[in-house]
Design a protein around this motif. Sequence first.
Motif, mmCIF file in Angstrom:
data_model
loop_
_atom_site.group_PDB
_atom_site.id
_atom_site.type_symbol
_atom_site.label_atom_id
_atom_site.label_comp_id
_atom_site.label_asym_id
_atom_site.label_seq_id
_atom_site.Cartn_x
_atom_site.Cartn_y
_atom_site.Cartn_z
ATOM 1 N N TYR A 67 1.162 -1.168 0.008
ATOM 2 C CA TYR A 67 0.095 0.041 0.173
ATOM 3 C C TYR A 67 0.751 1.053 -0.180
ATOM 4 O O TYR A 67 0.883 2.075 -0.928
ATOM 5 C CB TYR A 67 -0.768 -0.130 1.268
ATOM 6 C CG TYR A 67 -1.956 1.152 1.173
ATOM 7 C CD1 TYR A 67 -2.975 0.970 0.859
ATOM 8 C CD2 TYR A 67 -1.591 2.313 2.147
ATOM 9 C CE1 TYR A 67 -4.104 2.133 0.760
ATOM 10 C CE2 TYR A 67 -2.624 3.392 1.951
ATOM 11 C CZ TYR A 67 -3.650 3.172 1.483
ATOM 12 O OH TYR A 67 -4.337 4.178 1.696
ATOM 13 N N THR A 68 1.653 1.396 0.868
ATOM 14 C CA THR A 68 2.635 2.591 1.149
ATOM 15 C C THR A 68 3.378 2.987 -0.133
ATOM 16 O O THR A 68 3.681 3.809 -0.576
ATOM 17 C CB THR A 68 3.628 2.351 2.324
ATOM 18 O OG1 THR A 68 2.689 2.256 3.333
ATOM 19 C CG2 THR A 68 4.460 3.648 2.632
ATOM 20 N N VAL A 69 4.367 1.787 -0.617
ATOM 21 C CA VAL A 69 4.958 1.768 -1.783
ATOM 22 C C VAL A 69 4.156 2.459 -2.928
ATOM 23 O O VAL A 69 4.735 3.399 -3.606
ATOM 24 C CB VAL A 69 5.635 0.531 -2.152
ATOM 25 C CG1 VAL A 69 6.580 0.689 -3.477
ATOM 26 C CG2 VAL A 69 6.894 0.062 -1.040
ATOM 27 N N VAL A 70 3.037 1.974 -3.482
ATOM 28 C CA VAL A 70 2.226 2.133 -4.536
ATOM 29 C C VAL A 70 1.600 3.652 -4.206
ATOM 30 O O VAL A 70 1.827 4.428 -5.336
ATOM 31 C CB VAL A 70 1.097 1.274 -4.651
ATOM 32 C CG1 VAL A 70 0.246 1.859 -5.934
ATOM 33 C CG2 VAL A 70 1.901 0.012 -5.099
ATOM 34 N N VAL A 71 1.206 4.039 -2.768
ATOM 35 C CA VAL A 71 0.751 5.194 -2.812
ATOM 36 C C VAL A 71 2.012 6.367 -3.056
ATOM 37 O O VAL A 71 1.839 7.372 -3.818
ATOM 38 C CB VAL A 71 0.304 5.508 -1.369
ATOM 39 C CG1 VAL A 71 0.044 6.786 -0.901
ATOM 40 C CG2 VAL A 71 -0.969 4.656 -1.290
ATOM 41 N N CYS A 72 2.968 6.125 -2.290
ATOM 42 C CA CYS A 72 4.037 7.141 -2.723
ATOM 43 C C CYS A 72 4.446 7.050 -4.119
ATOM 44 O O CYS A 72 4.709 8.486 -4.612
ATOM 45 C CB CYS A 72 5.314 6.583 -1.644
ATOM 46 S SG CYS A 72 5.195 6.988 0.051
ATOM 47 N N PHE A 292 8.729 16.648 7.797
ATOM 48 C CA PHE A 292 9.262 16.547 9.349
ATOM 49 C C PHE A 292 7.892 16.375 10.434
ATOM 50 O O PHE A 292 7.824 15.653 11.156
ATOM 51 C CB PHE A 292 10.167 17.801 9.757
ATOM 52 C CG PHE A 292 11.553 17.726 9.108
ATOM 53 C CD1 PHE A 292 12.239 16.653 9.566
ATOM 54 C CD2 PHE A 292 11.833 18.686 8.332
ATOM 55 C CE1 PHE A 292 13.574 16.539 8.858
ATOM 56 C CE2 PHE A 292 13.133 18.805 7.740
ATOM 57 C CZ PHE A 292 13.911 17.782 7.976
ATOM 58 N N GLY A 293 6.989 17.048 10.081
ATOM 59 C CA GLY A 293 5.728 17.148 10.839
ATOM 60 C C GLY A 293 5.017 15.804 10.825
ATOM 61 O O GLY A 293 4.842 15.170 11.785
ATOM 62 N N ILE A 294 4.872 15.147 9.757
ATOM 63 C CA ILE A 294 4.309 13.944 9.524
ATOM 64 C C ILE A 294 5.294 12.907 9.799
ATOM 65 O O ILE A 294 4.628 11.936 10.441
ATOM 66 C CB ILE A 294 3.901 13.666 7.983
ATOM 67 C CG1 ILE A 294 2.736 14.555 7.647
ATOM 68 C CG2 ILE A 294 3.411 12.314 7.791
ATOM 69 C CD1 ILE A 294 1.481 14.576 8.316
ATOM 70 N N LEU A 415 2.199 18.031 -1.920
ATOM 71 C CA LEU A 415 2.189 17.495 -0.663
ATOM 72 C C LEU A 415 1.980 16.309 -0.078
ATOM 73 O O LEU A 415 2.396 16.050 0.875
ATOM 74 C CB LEU A 415 0.984 18.742 -0.313
ATOM 75 C CG LEU A 415 0.528 18.732 1.219
ATOM 76 C CD1 LEU A 415 1.766 19.183 1.907
ATOM 77 C CD2 LEU A 415 -0.560 19.786 1.343
ATOM 78 N N ASN A 416 0.962 15.587 -0.831
ATOM 79 C CA ASN A 416 0.822 14.197 -0.205
ATOM 80 C C ASN A 416 2.025 13.440 -0.485
ATOM 81 O O ASN A 416 1.971 12.558 0.547
ATOM 82 C CB ASN A 416 -0.441 13.865 -1.142
ATOM 83 C CG ASN A 416 -1.759 14.072 -0.511
ATOM 84 O OD1 ASN A 416 -2.102 13.759 0.461
ATOM 85 N ND2 ASN A 416 -2.522 15.227 -1.143
ATOM 86 N N LEU A 421 6.354 10.418 2.208
ATOM 87 C CA LEU A 421 7.756 9.826 2.299
ATOM 88 C C LEU A 421 8.502 10.122 3.767
ATOM 89 O O LEU A 421 8.983 9.447 4.238
ATOM 90 C CB LEU A 421 8.523 10.977 1.265
ATOM 91 C CG LEU A 421 8.517 10.465 0.132
ATOM 92 C CD1 LEU A 421 9.065 11.571 -0.920
ATOM 93 C CD2 LEU A 421 8.953 9.027 -0.375
ATOM 94 N N GLY A 422 7.528 11.445 4.393
ATOM 95 C CA GLY A 422 7.872 11.755 5.780
ATOM 96 C C GLY A 422 7.453 10.752 6.749
ATOM 97 O O GLY A 422 8.287 10.260 7.619
ATOM 98 N N SER A 423 6.177 10.053 6.605
ATOM 99 C CA SER A 423 5.694 8.975 7.306
ATOM 100 C C SER A 423 6.728 7.738 7.089
ATOM 101 O O SER A 423 7.060 7.038 8.258
ATOM 102 C CB SER A 423 4.218 8.645 6.939
ATOM 103 O OG SER A 423 3.755 7.398 7.554
ATOM 104 N N ALA A 424 7.110 7.478 5.855
ATOM 105 C CA ALA A 424 7.899 6.107 5.887
ATOM 106 C C ALA A 424 9.285 6.220 6.392
ATOM 107 O O ALA A 424 9.577 5.321 7.173
ATOM 108 C CB ALA A 424 8.019 5.755 4.325
#
Length: 495
Positions: A67-72, A292-294, A415-416, A421-424
């Motif tokens: 999920y994460t890889v495809v979203v990014c 950095f915030g995320i 932005l998304n 990327l920040g989350s991962a």
Amino acid sequence: MTVTDRTRQTPAPPGRAAPRTGLVLVACCLGQFMNVLDASVVNVALPVIAGDLDFDRHNLQLVNNAYTVVVCGFLLLGGRLADLFGQRRIFLCGVALFTLASAVGGVAGAPGTLILARAFQGLGAAVMAPATLTVLGTTFTEPGARARAFGWWSAVSGTAGAIGVLAGGVITEWFSWRWIFLVNVPIGLALLAAVRWVVPETRPQGEGRALHRLDLPGAVTVTLGLMSTVYGVSESHVYGWTSARVLGPLLAGAALLAAFLVIQARFARHPLVPLGIFRNRSVAAANLVAFFGIAALFSTFYFFTLLLQQVLGYSPLVTGLSYLPLSLGIALGGWGISSVVPRTGPRPVLLGGLALSAVALFWLSLLDADATYTVDVLGPAVLLGFGMGAVLNATTNAATAGLPGHQAGLASGLLNTTRQLGSAAGLVTLAALSAARTDARLAAGAGTTDALASGYGLALTCAALFAVAGLAAALFVPVRERSSASLGGPKRLAA
């Protein structure tokens, strides 16, 4: 800029009323809620999924990573598609794909089927997420209304991650892990009807040539580059940073992203990401703040959950309920600050929100096995929620400030992408530091609970430092100057 690059909003068909802006806001917030919720709701159910579908323990992480890889990878392309082919059309495509993939995931009988369904969920989310912001930006053009709309969207974005922990525990414990996916089906069908009816369409003039204006070399290189980079980062906590399974994807990702920048700068006639967008200081600084915030906020969800369960001994259901003050704080921060941003500009809100978040995270990092919820957890949870809710709102405003309508989807996708990327990156980095501290404490003879508390405390301390880094980046967001008509007159952002 050519005429063909401009967008126009098509008039409502005869017999149809003008779009109901309140329903537009609800549709966009519901779409974003589905996106963010799905990224966190699966975590609690992973052990049950592993036992039910006979996952190998090394492959279980693919349920989230797919999920994460495809979203990014596809967010930037998803944002550009909304600009080129129409925001409602792309919104509908994203919702339909996400809903169908959720149905497949809910009835999956084998690990490969579930992983594939998660990948297509990610693709649907990558198309849907930037479309929600694009629709809000083109529907709410008056500064006050725009800030309020972004406030609701930001509040939903933040609370959905926290609510996902609670929802995952409740659904898994009382029903079945399959309903984590199947519940998206009726919601998705309702959202499809709402988007079709209330969301206005925007189409580029000369629509038939839209495909020719899609930068295919740029789209391929940035999508594969981001996917490769995020995959390498996500594998690092299993195989280590020096493993070929990590270094290979990271090097390939770096090469592809470098090629993407060269294509954008020298060869693309209609660049996927016109690099000139970063000359807008508000956009550039806001994306740095978002990273950095995320990294701080979404990493905290992970470690806060482990701390409550493994150090304080809470059950999954009580852990989920413990998130309610954090969720409420995010909602109040995101929505309540919306009337302030148009008057002050985003920078003061960002500075205040990130300062509150840093203090709250340093406070949480002190928790140990003797901590009590009322005295030691409740206060910092509310502070963190309010601070980050305010940051999510102001970041969204700053990241889309001063841009023409035809770049709304681009700014939203950018932005998304930055947030993902920040989350991962934040989670993987802090997980590695936390594991190293825990192992060192265990080797030194500390008890398991004390060692875990020390490791999670270090992770939360570093999350606080991420918030401090975001605060430093927020200093570069332009200030809002008073105009000569200071009372209610127009204001502008000054460098």
